[in-house]
Motif scaffolding. Structure first.
Motif, PDB file in Angstrom:
ATOM      1  N   ARG A  12      34.816  25.362  31.070  1.00  0.00           N
ATOM      2  CA  ARG A  12      35.924  26.301  30.902  1.00  0.00           C
ATOM      3  C   ARG A  12      35.511  27.513  30.080  1.00  0.00           C
ATOM      4  NH1 ARG A  12      39.033  21.393  30.124  1.00  0.00           N
ATOM      5  NH2 ARG A  12      39.202  21.734  27.891  1.00  0.00           N
ATOM      6  N   VAL A  13      34.698  27.296  29.050  1.00  0.00           N
ATOM      7  CA  VAL A  13      34.258  28.420  28.226  1.00  0.00           C
ATOM      8  C   VAL A  13      33.391  29.367  29.038  1.00  0.00           C
ATOM      9  CG1 VAL A  13      32.917  29.084  26.200  1.00  0.00           C
ATOM     10  CG2 VAL A  13      34.415  27.093  26.088  1.00  0.00           C
ATOM     11  N   ASP A  14      32.441  28.828  29.797  1.00  0.00           N
ATOM     12  CA  ASP A  14      31.580  29.679  30.617  1.00  0.00           C
ATOM     13  C   ASP A  14      32.391  30.397  31.697  1.00  0.00           C
ATOM     14  OD1 ASP A  14      29.523  28.721  29.075  1.00  0.00           O
ATOM     15  OD2 ASP A  14      28.774  27.314  30.567  1.00  0.00           O
ATOM     16  N   THR A  15      33.426  29.735  32.219  1.00  0.00           N
ATOM     17  CA  THR A  15      34.304  30.385  33.186  1.00  0.00           C
ATOM     18  C   THR A  15      35.025  31.573  32.561  1.00  0.00           C
ATOM     19  OG1 THR A  15      34.659  28.302  34.375  1.00  0.00           O
ATOM     20  CG2 THR A  15      36.288  30.040  34.717  1.00  0.00           C
ATOM     21  N   ALA A  16      35.446  31.409  31.310  1.00  0.00           N
ATOM     22  CA  ALA A  16      36.100  32.524  30.625  1.00  0.00           C
ATOM     23  C   ALA A  16      35.169  33.723  30.535  1.00  0.00           C
ATOM     24  CB  ALA A  16      36.556  32.087  29.231  1.00  0.00           C
ATOM     25  N   TRP A  17      33.903  33.479  30.199  1.00  0.00           N
ATOM     26  CA  TRP A  17      32.940  34.589  30.109  1.00  0.00           C
ATOM     27  C   TRP A  17      32.676  35.204  31.478  1.00  0.00           C
ATOM     28  CZ3 TRP A  17      31.793  37.091  25.912  1.00  0.00           C
ATOM     29  CH2 TRP A  17      31.905  36.450  24.677  1.00  0.00           C
ATOM     30  N   LEU A  18      32.640  34.378  32.519  1.00  0.00           N
ATOM     31  CA  LEU A  18      32.406  34.906  33.865  1.00  0.00           C
ATOM     32  C   LEU A  18      33.488  35.899  34.249  1.00  0.00           C
ATOM     33  CD1 LEU A  18      30.932  34.797  36.626  1.00  0.00           C
ATOM     34  CD2 LEU A  18      32.459  32.893  37.236  1.00  0.00           C
ATOM     35  N   ARG A  19      34.734  35.607  33.866  1.00  0.00           N
ATOM     36  CA  ARG A  19      35.870  36.443  34.281  1.00  0.00           C
ATOM     37  C   ARG A  19      36.204  37.532  33.277  1.00  0.00           C
ATOM     38  NH1 ARG A  19      40.184  31.845  35.945  1.00  0.00           N
ATOM     39  NH2 ARG A  19      40.515  32.019  33.704  1.00  0.00           N
ATOM     40  N   MET A  20      35.381  37.670  32.240  1.00  0.00           N
ATOM     41  CA  MET A  20      35.717  38.598  31.166  1.00  0.00           C
ATOM     42  C   MET A  20      35.266  40.034  31.443  1.00  0.00           C
ATOM     43  SD  MET A  20      35.222  37.733  27.091  1.00  0.00           S
ATOM     44  CE  MET A  20      35.337  35.971  27.353  1.00  0.00           C
ATOM     45  N   ASP A  21      34.466  40.251  32.488  1.00  0.00           N
ATOM     46  CA  ASP A  21      34.062  41.626  32.826  1.00  0.00           C
ATOM     47  C   ASP A  21      35.293  42.498  33.040  1.00  0.00           C
ATOM     48  OD1 ASP A  21      31.245  41.237  32.878  1.00  0.00           O
ATOM     49  OD2 ASP A  21      31.386  40.362  34.881  1.00  0.00           O
ATOM     50  N   ASN A  22      35.246  43.729  32.551  1.00  0.00           N
ATOM     51  CA  ASN A  22      36.315  44.686  32.839  1.00  0.00           C
ATOM     52  C   ASN A  22      35.723  46.055  33.115  1.00  0.00           C
ATOM     53  OD1 ASN A  22      35.820  45.953  30.312  1.00  0.00           O
ATOM     54  ND2 ASN A  22      37.311  44.617  29.277  1.00  0.00           N
ATOM     55  N   ASP A  23      36.555  47.057  33.232  1.00  0.00           N
ATOM     56  CA  ASP A  23      36.073  48.386  33.625  1.00  0.00           C
ATOM     57  C   ASP A  23      35.220  49.048  32.558  1.00  0.00           C
ATOM     58  OD1 ASP A  23      37.409  48.119  36.009  1.00  0.00           O
ATOM     59  OD2 ASP A  23      39.195  49.211  35.346  1.00  0.00           O
ATOM     60  N   VAL A  24      35.332  48.614  31.299  1.00  0.00           N
ATOM     61  CA  VAL A  24      34.608  49.296  30.226  1.00  0.00           C
ATOM     62  C   VAL A  24      33.584  48.404  29.533  1.00  0.00           C
ATOM     63  CG1 VAL A  24      36.463  50.933  29.780  1.00  0.00           C
ATOM     64  CG2 VAL A  24      36.434  48.763  28.541  1.00  0.00           C
TER      65      VAL A  24
END
Length: 477
Positions: A12-24
């Protein structure tokens, strides 16, 4: 006949980092190695294939689904897509160092190919009489402590990952989730074990986690620990937004990196011993001084101001640093940028650090990362956005090898890396010791700090002032 593709669930923690990319902010750890003499692309690919690819994660793609994400073997893996070479483009009058920094910034804003394993090495030919290697690894693969251990494996004499049975791997992959469950239930018996009841803070917590059969302590200690957990939860929830400065605002996604030359680590130790402070206290004080001086020189009075930096805290035994994945928490460290006196400032940093000792905030922050890994991305972004309002920077301080390393016979003379910032945080601070020296690096958003070298260049003068003042103190007293 169709062959099944090997896969495993992402934590779950690694999944959070995977989805944490944003526009900036892209969630990549970016590093640079300076090598003398030059190495060839063929030698680098051979070493990566022989060492790095023994970690299966570097041959796996991250595949998202409705329930989270999985690690899936890349059947079309080709090392040529991940280890490349290029010539460094230099603008008229631009130094090699400035051109390399510019290229690092460009790559920090260039997404990795989501259809392939999320890492890439760029070998820069003919840099300062040798080579430069820029490495990018997505944070979902591993945290900084693990990646340094893994990257050291490709140096001459580097160790292969320990051989583990499949059942053992499954047990280790679930350990982080078990830790998360423990912290997410702060009043249950399992958390009484997790938080470590003898006042030893995170270190003892992890010791008890690794030995769950250890008996519980008395009811008084249980009550004290429960009270501490509740205090830390409340402190994170009601923490005020960070002080407004030029370094905090809306980033535009363009990254700029900078780093300084190493300073002798022995001098830092001397100051720490003379003032009764840790090496960390000394270095963080100089960082605060450099940022304060930078703001003052740009017309902003830093007097009385403090900014927060989110500092990673390792939550895995160092002997297991080779294990991939993310096992760290975060604590908010206050940097007293408004204290001009270097000695007074280092004592203020020491006091701030003392306030964090024994805190369960790293465990709780780890739990938050695990929890948001269960949410849909809009909810995750909302939660992490609230946290990013409370800090100006992320900061990491990593001890590296004391003696210089070699790669394919070439000496690794200097190294630096930058951790990503989440939400709208626009500054990453890195302190790295290596080969008897310690150096300071920055990655900033162009909209908030277009020339981070201006902060870097103020770090050593702050250190020199602290050194001279320390030498002038009345030691006889």
């Amino acid at each position: 006949m169709t062959t099944a593709v090997a896969s495993s669930r992402m934590s779950r923690v690694d999944t959070a980092w995977l989805r944490m990319d944003n526009d900036v902010n892209l969630m990549m750890i970016v590093g640079v190695w300076l090598l003398t003499p030059a190495i060839t692309l063929e030698a680098l690919r051979e070493r990566v294939a022989d060492k790095l690819l023994k970690y299966e994660r570097f041959k796996q793609k991250a595949v998202a689904d409705a329930m989270g994400a999985s690690w899936v073997e890349d059947e079309d893996f080709d090392i040529a897509h991940h280890v490349l070479s290029e010539q460094l483009h230099r603008e008229p009058g631009q130094s090699e160092r400035a051109a390399l920094q510019q290229r690092c910034g460009e790559l920090a804003t260039t997404p990795l190919d989501p259809e392939r394993p999320l890492w890439q090495f760029q070998l820069i030919d003919d840099y300062e009489g040798g080579s430069a290697l820029i490495a990018r690894v997505h944070h979902c693969i591993a945290d900084g402590i693990a990646l340094i251990s893994v990257m050291l494996s490709i140096t001459d004499g580097g160790n292969d990952p320990p051989q583990r049975r499949k059942r053992k791997e499954a047990e280790e992959s679930s350990e982080g989730d078990w830790l998360s469950d423990a912290v997410l239930k702060p009043l249950t018996d399992i958390t009484v074990k997790a938080i470590g009841l003898g006042g030893g803070g995170v270190a003892k917590s992890l010791d008890m986690l690794s030995n769950p059969q250890q008996p519980l302590l008395g009811s008084l200690d249980m009550a004290r620990s429960g009270f501490q957990v509740l205090n830390d939860v409340a402190a994170i929830a009601v923490m005020s937004d960070d002080s407004p400065t030029q370094l905090k605002g809306q980033p535009d996604g363009r990254k700029v990196v900078a780093w300084g030359e190493p300073m002798p680590l022995e001098q830092v130790k001397v100051i720490g011993k003379g003032l009764g402070c840790s090496i960390n206290d000394v270095l963080l004080s100089c960082v605060a001084g450099a940022i304060g001086r930078y703001l003052a020189d740009r017309g902003e009075d830093p007097e009385g101001k403090e900014i927060r930096a989110m500092v990673p805290v390792n939550l895995r035994p160092l002997e297991k640093a080779w294990q991939l994945g993310n096992r760290f928490g975060l604590v908010p460290l206050v940097l007293p940028i408004g204290i001009a006196n270097p000695v007074e400032r280092v004592y203020a940093v020491r006091a701030r650090m003392a306030e964090l000792k024994g805190s369960y905030q790293p465990l709780l922050a780890f739990a938050v990362l695990s929890m948001v890994g269960l949410f849909v991305k809009p909810v995750q972004d909302l939660v992490l956005g609230m946290f990013s309002k409370k800090a100006t920077a992320v900061m990491t301080n990593v001890p590296g090898p004391a003696t210089p390393l070699k790669l394919a016979g070439s000496t690794l003379r200097q190294t630096m890396f930058w951790v990503p910032a989440s939400g709208n945080i626009g500054m990453g601070v890195s302190i790295l010791s290596y080969g008897g020296g310690v150096q300071f690096g920055l990655i900033t958003d162009h909209a908030l700090c277009p020339q981070p070298q201006d902060i870097i260049d103020r770090f050593e003068p702050e250190f020199e002032k602290l050194l001279w003042l320390t030498m002038m103190l009345p030691w006889a007293e």
